[in-house]
Scaffold this motif. Structure first.
Motif, mmCIF file in Angstrom:
data_model
loop_
_atom_site.group_PDB
_atom_site.id
_atom_site.type_symbol
_atom_site.label_atom_id
_atom_site.label_comp_id
_atom_site.label_asym_id
_atom_site.label_seq_id
_atom_site.Cartn_x
_atom_site.Cartn_y
_atom_site.Cartn_z
ATOM 1 N N SER A 126 12.375 12.023 -7.892
ATOM 2 C CA SER A 126 12.199 10.708 -7.488
ATOM 3 C C SER A 126 12.407 10.383 -6.168
ATOM 4 O O SER A 126 13.323 11.174 -5.407
ATOM 5 C CB SER A 126 13.436 10.062 -8.359
ATOM 6 O OG SER A 126 13.510 8.670 -7.965
ATOM 7 N N LEU A 452 8.231 10.857 -7.989
ATOM 8 C CA LEU A 452 7.765 9.507 -8.332
ATOM 9 C C LEU A 452 8.138 8.626 -7.233
ATOM 10 O O LEU A 452 9.289 8.653 -6.812
ATOM 11 C CB LEU A 452 8.370 9.152 -9.646
ATOM 12 C CG LEU A 452 7.951 9.803 -10.851
ATOM 13 C CD1 LEU A 452 9.053 9.768 -11.971
ATOM 14 C CD2 LEU A 452 6.498 9.657 -11.153
ATOM 15 N N GLY A 456 6.512 4.402 -9.731
ATOM 16 C CA GLY A 456 6.331 5.224 -10.811
ATOM 17 C C GLY A 456 5.051 6.061 -10.526
ATOM 18 O O GLY A 456 4.611 6.604 -11.528
ATOM 19 N N LYS A 457 4.586 6.203 -9.303
ATOM 20 C CA LYS A 457 3.449 6.960 -8.931
ATOM 21 C C LYS A 457 3.840 8.275 -8.084
ATOM 22 O O LYS A 457 4.659 8.277 -7.479
ATOM 23 C CB LYS A 457 2.624 6.121 -7.999
ATOM 24 C CG LYS A 457 1.060 6.238 -8.275
ATOM 25 C CD LYS A 457 0.230 5.415 -7.371
ATOM 26 C CE LYS A 457 0.139 6.159 -5.918
ATOM 27 N NZ LYS A 457 -0.473 5.393 -4.955
ATOM 28 N N LEU A 458 3.058 9.355 -8.670
ATOM 29 C CA LEU A 458 3.447 10.574 -8.142
ATOM 30 C C LEU A 458 2.845 10.763 -6.656
ATOM 31 O O LEU A 458 1.870 10.435 -6.499
ATOM 32 C CB LEU A 458 2.887 11.730 -8.510
ATOM 33 C CG LEU A 458 3.574 12.307 -10.124
ATOM 34 C CD1 LEU A 458 2.771 13.352 -10.626
ATOM 35 C CD2 LEU A 458 4.995 12.873 -9.547
#
Lengths: 587, 587
Positions: A126, A452, A456-458
């Motif tokens: 994260s 992330l 919430g995007k990689l």
């Protein structure tokens, strides 16, 4: 407890080791700090280990201040991560490879980008976990072709390598700056002069990259600096590009006979003798355009012949060319390369002939033609006419020929202007002691380190890599701090704070020396105590000078008058001090 | 500066690592101490590095107290010294070998006797320089066939290895005792139970050799101990030899039919059924003499077939046999071995036949015959008659056959008498944590380490070797100190002294926690501070239990009443303590 020479693992040597090429190596061996085990591989004796530990402690403190956490990786690592990054191959002969009893491939790691990347990938996922900076102080291995100069270029050596992990470019900039600041503090505390130079990024292709060079005549690197503060290594130096010139009204090129002109010098002589300038100014090498044929082996296996055009008063500097063509490998063109390109008339190569363009992607030969940045539009040149024993005069760049691009291929010279306008540069020699480097996303991409983000995007992590050569630094400090008699350590890294000598044979003197040592230890000085009973003062003095502890206390006949001598190793000053005031005198 | 979990390289894991075979491995990975890089090769994360550093500091202190000086050798060493000692060969597949770009052979050293010997040879030359003890704490390599159990048996592992150098056997004894005493202090300070066992010297053939074993059910070694204080490893156990018996008046041996007796049990059954003892006592396996055929590959290349005779109720213990025949390598005889010795009648082998002696250097076969020490003169045996389907009864040792010697080949069993008369032994499992070993003059002789004695005569130095497995010890402490919830470190090696948790979301609580941390740091406690703002108390408690710092301070709602909770990780006790008294409560 003081360290007593009656019971210490130390033997100073009168003879220089045969293999020693530099002063630091010679003195560190003679004074009993290190001992060679194999080319570029050393054992650390007790004195050497103490100095190394002090340097490491300073580095650790400043890494902690920079918010970095210490970890420790093995030297023995599996092939796979290095295979994925491509470095298993690109290291070539430069690393030690081995396999285990099951036949699996391993290497002795020369640097650890891959496994640090994988460790963070393993544990973190994260943006909240970042930024992160982790480092190790660890023994590394490189199979150097010519391990030389003692600890300055070893095959086993200790490095501090740190790696930063960020989600954004701004984050990387901040992490980079934190390490860069820490490096400045470290080298300052170690008393090491340094110059920060812009460095070429070499194979890794990141953004910022700077080397900390220690100026020294035995340095392996040449760097460029101006009085106005510019500094760069030779590979990263950027040529100041002259303004382009109008070619309106310039005469057309003329092809002239030029027999027996195998060199630029002979060509200039012939031009001045046979074809003098109308205005009487002599032709010089700078008026000629030299065309150098090189061959590039590209990573995909393709071999490309390239011609580089540069002013005849400059030489091609291969280190700069290598950087320009990396990851391709560049070298001189071979006879086989010439045979494939009959359009090149050796000795008379130029970009133009009366039949049309000779060099350039769109030309008859199709050979890529790159020029020095000084070859701007409107400049006039004498160069080969692609006909035996003929040169063309007054060939104008941008009018008579157009290059495929520019390349930083020419050597850098004292007096060349610094690209930042800070005046002419000079060349100096230096030794790399640190490197800070924005790796960017290369390793994270090939090894799949993504986290992330807030949405919430990689996203792929961006990294920096920061190295200091611990054992090399030790050698450089020794190299800079010695005199004809031995080492002269700065207090920050000296193996001991004080070296106490008891001289003569009088038991009262030895007893007094014990008292001096006890009072120094009580005041938290780290004491080396020469309590050897049967040696002459001369031998003890010589050993003290060779070992190089900064403060020496001589306890001798003066004891009868209540005084000892305090001797400053660096200045050579000696002064009598009352026994009761030794601690204060050294304070 | 406290270590803050908001900014620390730590990720605790809920899942056990798939490859973990033992508790220590499982918990050290889950709690974020180590991370596997390859089989038997681990990276150290910040928490693990702290515990390792504490263990190393204790070892260093006790080495200094024992008068040993620290040095540091490379892991990468040239082949030559190991070639000279013979170990380049005898290590077999057990080490990592490699070569450099010039083709020179190197190894990753599994232990350093050779190069320590050469270092002392290089620097010292007089009895006045001795005794000397030097040591290192260094990463070693062994290419284990089955690296297992995490750090307990790694391929890269940290060891403290010390070496002593003396001129006399008495000196060696004193140096050995100093290291042995230091080991006792080290293990005591680490809170590690240990048993000192007599150890076999294996290949090196020195004098005294003792292992420090930590009793543990996961131990790889079996050792033997008596309630009266005897302890030895199985290889070193010495059988108590029964008194020899007079064979006056014993009947002559009788050859009897014994069809279908492939095992000792079937032989005993047949004997009891067909040939009962006149006095009615039943025959047992202990009345039979089992003859086991082995083959020894000697270092000079010779292959020797040997027969070992032992009571039928005992089994051959190969570990003991291997020691007996070292440096030869021993294994079962093959069909080819039997084919070369047609005098051996398989299934019915014995030392005697009606045609004369069958086994023994002077016998018909010429095969060496060694017996268990219990086969003393005057004992009577049922054994093979060297004829198919026939055994001889009443064969008397010393009368009917004479062995070439005895061998410690039989297994050791609970109840066997200890050789020092201290009562029956029991068998226990242990893990080697240290080894002290009188090497004697082997390495000094082969590598030429001689010094001048008081009379100016060159004498060979005698050496000792002393090892502690640092990373193994760390794993054993973890193995012994944990519960269902995680690790429970003893204070001497805990990564931190105190773990402070700030719980809830009240800023006043976090502020109070900062104050508690500051007061603990001022009192020189090393503090891990869980200042993570958004986690539930349950997660923080679980992490604290997993990590295993011995004292935990919970700063929570009690702050309103001026109290915090002090939690003892080992006992689980929690008590309220006024904020101002936290330091005193932890003192």
């Amino acid at each position: 407890m003081p360290t007593r020479l009656t019971n210490y693992f130390l033997r100073t040597l009168r003879e220089d080791p045969a293999e020693a090429e530099v002063t630091s190596h010679r003195l560190l061996v003679r004074a009993g700090y290190i001992r060679r085990q194999a080319p570029g591989v050393f054992a650390w004796l007790p004195l050497g280990l103490r100095v190394k530990a002090k340097i490491e402690a300073i580095i650790r403190e400043e890494m902690t201040n920079a918010g970095a956490h210490e970890v420790h990786f093995p030297a023995l690592l599996p092939r796979e991560p290095y295979e994925t990054s491509g470095r298993w191959e690109t290291y070539g002969d430069g690393i030690f490879r081995l396999h285990d009893r099951k036949g699996s491939d391993y290497l002795l790691a020369p640097t650890h980008e891959e496994v640090f990347t994988l460790l963070v990938k393993d544990l973190y996922n994260s943006y909240k976990d970042l930024p992160l900076a982790i480092y190790q102080i660890q023994d590394k291995y490189r199979d150097e072709a010519r391990p030389r100069a003692g600890l300055l270029r070893g095959r086993e050596f200790t490095m501090k390598d740190a790696y930063s992990f960020d989600i954004s470019d701004e984050g990387l900039d901040a992490s980079y700056q934190a390490q860069r600041d820490a490096y400045e503090r470290i080298f300052t505390r170690l008393g090491l002069e340094y110059v920060i130079v812009n460095a070429d990024n070499g194979l890794m292709g990141g953004a910022r990259s700077e080397e900390f060079l220690h100026p020294t005549p035995i340095g392996e690197d040449t760097f460029v600096r101006s009085a106005g503060g510019y500094a760069a290594n030779v590979e990263a130096f950027e040529t100041v590009v002259p303004e382009r010139v109008s070619f309106d009204g310039l005469p057309a090129p003329v092809v002239l006979d030029s027999p027996n002109t195998p060199t630029i010098a002979t060509l200039v002589d012939l031009a001045n003798a046979e074809y003098p300038r109308p205005d009487g100014r002599p032709w010089t090498a700078a008026d000629t355009l030299k065309n150098v044929v090189l061959a590039v082996a590209h990573p995909d296996g393709a071999r490309e012949v390239v011609v580089i055009g540069l002013p005849g008063d400059r030489d091609v500097e291969m280190k700069r060319v290598e950087v320009a063509f990396a990851p391709g490998e560049v070298g001189p063109a071979t006879e086989a390369d010439f045979a494939k390109h009959p359009g090149l008339v050796k000795g008379y190569i130029g970009p133009w002939s009366t039949d049309g363009a000779v060099l350039g992607a769109e030309s008859a030969t199709g050979i890529r033609y790159l020029v020095d940045p000084r070859v701007v539009d409107g400049t006039e040149w004498i160069t080969g006419a692609n006909v035996d024993e003929k040169h063309v005069f007054g060939l104008v760049a941008g009018r008579d020929f157009v290059a495929d691009g520019t390349v930083e291929a020419s050597d850098v010279r004292a007096g060349d202007p610094a690209p930042d306008g800070s005046g002419p540069v000079e060349l100096a020699r230096g030794m790399e002691i640190g490197h800070v480097f924005q790796l960017g996303r290369f390793f994270a991409e090939v090894l799949g380190l993504k986290v992330l983000d807030e949405n919430g995007k990689l996203v792929t992590v961006t990294m920096g890599s920061y190295g200091i050569g611990v054992t090399r630094i030790l050698a450089i400090i020794a190299e800079d701090n010695n005199d004809g008699k031995g080492l002269v350590w700065p207090a920050s890294v000296a193996p001991f704070d004080v070296h106490v000598l008891a001289t003569g044979k009088d038991p009262a003197v030895f007893e007094a020396a014990e008292g001096v040592v006890a009072s120094l230890e009580a005041a938290r000085f780290d004491v080396l105590f020469d309590d050897r009973p049967k040696l002459s003062p001369g031998v003890k003095f010589a050993d003290a000078e060779l070992i190089g502890v900064p403060k020496i206390v001589i306890v001798g006949r003066g004891v009868a008058d209540g005084v000892v001598e305090v001797w400053d190793r660096a200045t050579g000053d000696r002064e009598n001090v009352p026994i009761g005031e030794v601690v204060a005198a050294l304070g």
